[in-house]
Design a protein around this motif. Structure first.
Motif, mmCIF file in Angstrom:
data_model
loop_
_atom_site.group_PDB
_atom_site.id
_atom_site.type_symbol
_atom_site.label_atom_id
_atom_site.label_comp_id
_atom_site.label_asym_id
_atom_site.label_seq_id
_atom_site.Cartn_x
_atom_site.Cartn_y
_atom_site.Cartn_z
ATOM 1 N N UNK A 1 -12.599 23.436 -40.108
ATOM 2 C CA UNK A 1 -13.038 24.381 -38.886
ATOM 3 C C UNK A 1 -11.978 23.743 -37.694
ATOM 4 N N UNK A 2 -11.704 22.345 -37.576
ATOM 5 C CA UNK A 2 -11.052 21.803 -36.372
ATOM 6 C C UNK A 2 -9.773 22.390 -36.526
ATOM 7 N N UNK A 3 -9.075 22.743 -37.827
ATOM 8 C CA UNK A 3 -7.711 23.415 -38.081
ATOM 9 C C UNK A 3 -8.000 24.741 -37.316
ATOM 10 N N UNK A 4 -8.955 25.492 -37.626
ATOM 11 C CA UNK A 4 -9.139 26.924 -36.968
ATOM 12 C C UNK A 4 -9.122 26.830 -35.695
ATOM 13 N N UNK A 5 -10.064 25.973 -35.107
ATOM 14 C CA UNK A 5 -10.004 25.876 -33.374
ATOM 15 C C UNK A 5 -8.953 25.431 -32.953
ATOM 16 N N UNK A 6 -8.061 24.535 -33.300
ATOM 17 C CA UNK A 6 -6.949 23.923 -32.733
ATOM 18 C C UNK A 6 -5.546 24.976 -33.081
ATOM 19 N N UNK A 7 -5.690 26.080 -33.973
ATOM 20 C CA UNK A 7 -4.627 26.854 -34.260
ATOM 21 C C UNK A 7 -3.890 27.465 -33.189
ATOM 22 N N UNK A 8 -4.683 27.910 -32.414
ATOM 23 C CA UNK A 8 -4.109 28.844 -31.219
ATOM 24 C C UNK A 8 -3.451 27.739 -30.275
ATOM 25 N N UNK B 1 -17.379 20.482 -28.390
ATOM 26 C CA UNK B 1 -15.899 20.573 -28.433
ATOM 27 C C UNK B 1 -15.110 21.887 -27.920
ATOM 28 N N UNK B 2 -16.037 22.941 -28.539
ATOM 29 C CA UNK B 2 -15.197 24.214 -28.197
ATOM 30 C C UNK B 2 -15.536 24.571 -26.664
ATOM 31 N N UNK B 3 -16.627 24.272 -26.260
ATOM 32 C CA UNK B 3 -17.030 24.625 -24.919
ATOM 33 C C UNK B 3 -16.127 23.789 -24.051
ATOM 34 N N UNK B 4 -15.790 22.452 -24.310
ATOM 35 C CA UNK B 4 -15.170 21.427 -23.591
ATOM 36 C C UNK B 4 -13.523 21.919 -23.593
ATOM 37 N N UNK B 5 -12.966 22.566 -24.677
ATOM 38 C CA UNK B 5 -11.777 22.920 -24.798
ATOM 39 C C UNK B 5 -11.664 24.021 -23.868
ATOM 40 N N UNK B 6 -12.552 25.028 -23.723
ATOM 41 C CA UNK B 6 -12.446 26.138 -22.879
ATOM 42 C C UNK B 6 -12.422 25.704 -21.523
ATOM 43 N N UNK B 7 -13.302 24.700 -20.956
ATOM 44 C CA UNK B 7 -13.395 24.435 -19.707
ATOM 45 C C UNK B 7 -12.343 23.622 -19.236
ATOM 46 N N UNK B 8 -11.768 22.842 -20.132
ATOM 47 C CA UNK B 8 -10.388 22.084 -19.866
ATOM 48 C C UNK B 8 -8.980 22.957 -19.624
ATOM 49 N N UNK B 9 -9.417 23.986 -20.623
ATOM 50 C CA UNK B 9 -8.202 24.906 -20.468
ATOM 51 C C UNK B 9 -8.080 25.839 -19.116
ATOM 52 N N UNK B 10 -9.338 26.126 -18.681
ATOM 53 C CA UNK B 10 -9.616 26.600 -17.413
ATOM 54 C C UNK B 10 -9.094 25.785 -16.107
ATOM 55 N N UNK B 11 -9.468 24.522 -16.104
ATOM 56 C CA UNK B 11 -9.029 23.652 -15.228
ATOM 57 C C UNK B 11 -7.505 23.232 -15.158
ATOM 58 N N UNK C 1 -7.912 34.006 -24.323
ATOM 59 C CA UNK C 1 -8.755 34.916 -24.959
ATOM 60 C C UNK C 1 -9.220 34.247 -26.528
ATOM 61 N N UNK C 2 -8.041 33.809 -27.179
ATOM 62 C CA UNK C 2 -8.616 33.080 -28.468
ATOM 63 C C UNK C 2 -9.963 31.960 -28.349
ATOM 64 N N UNK C 3 -9.794 31.261 -27.412
ATOM 65 C CA UNK C 3 -11.088 30.186 -27.253
ATOM 66 C C UNK C 3 -12.290 30.929 -27.057
ATOM 67 N N UNK C 4 -12.112 32.121 -26.190
ATOM 68 C CA UNK C 4 -13.555 32.844 -26.061
ATOM 69 C C UNK C 4 -14.014 33.291 -27.143
ATOM 70 N N UNK C 5 -12.905 33.942 -27.894
ATOM 71 C CA UNK C 5 -13.323 34.369 -29.441
ATOM 72 C C UNK C 5 -13.789 33.346 -30.270
ATOM 73 N N UNK C 6 -13.153 32.220 -30.274
ATOM 74 C CA UNK C 6 -13.561 31.081 -31.060
ATOM 75 C C UNK C 6 -14.941 30.612 -30.566
ATOM 76 N N UNK C 7 -15.217 30.833 -29.494
ATOM 77 C CA UNK C 7 -16.487 30.080 -29.062
ATOM 78 C C UNK C 7 -17.602 31.055 -29.542
ATOM 79 N N UNK C 8 -17.285 32.427 -29.808
ATOM 80 C CA UNK C 8 -18.595 33.110 -30.432
ATOM 81 C C UNK C 8 -18.786 32.732 -31.939
#
Length: 115
Positions: free
Chosen positions: A32-39, A80-90, A67-74
């Motif tokens: 799952x971590x590999x899938x999340x970090x692939x983008x 971890x995914x929420x934090x990645x999305x937040x830090x991506x925005x910041x 776009x990818x992290x929003x899709x992954x969050x679904x």
């Protein structure tokens, strides 16, 4: 490195004389971590290069990651995914607004402009 662990058959992993053996849960977590970090891996590969111009890819990569992290969050509703999305925005959103990266993307013939 994590992807290479997943490619080793389970029988081989169980026969290794390691002090710490991976459980099926841990192997699933690695997958799952590999899938999340692939983008992020893909964007990193696109934006680093010494033989090609990479500045033009910055805005496209930031938008693609968003776009990818929003899709992954679904799919993965983890902190971890929420934090990645937040830090991506910041951290990365500021590069989208930088004129030099916008200009590089505009002038790059690989990105066609709709007229």
């Amino acid at each position: 490195m994590m992807r290479s662990i997943l490619q080793v058959p389970a029988e081989v992993l169980s026969e290794l004389h390691a002090t710490c053996k991976l459980t099926p849960y841990e192997l699933k977590l690695i997958g799952e971590l590999c899938e999340i970090l692939e983008p992020f891996e893909e964007a990193t590969d696109k934006c680093q290069g010494d033989q090609v111009v990479t500045a033009s890819y910055v805005t496209a990569c930031v938008q693609g990651l968003s776009h990818a992290i929003a899709h992954i969050r679904e799919t993965y509703k983890s902190k971890f995914v929420v934090t990645k999305q937040s830090s991506l925005g910041k951290c990365l959103a500021k590069f989208e607004d930088m004129e030099c990266f916008q200009m590089a993307a505009t002038l790059d013939p690989r990105f066609k402009l709709n007229s």
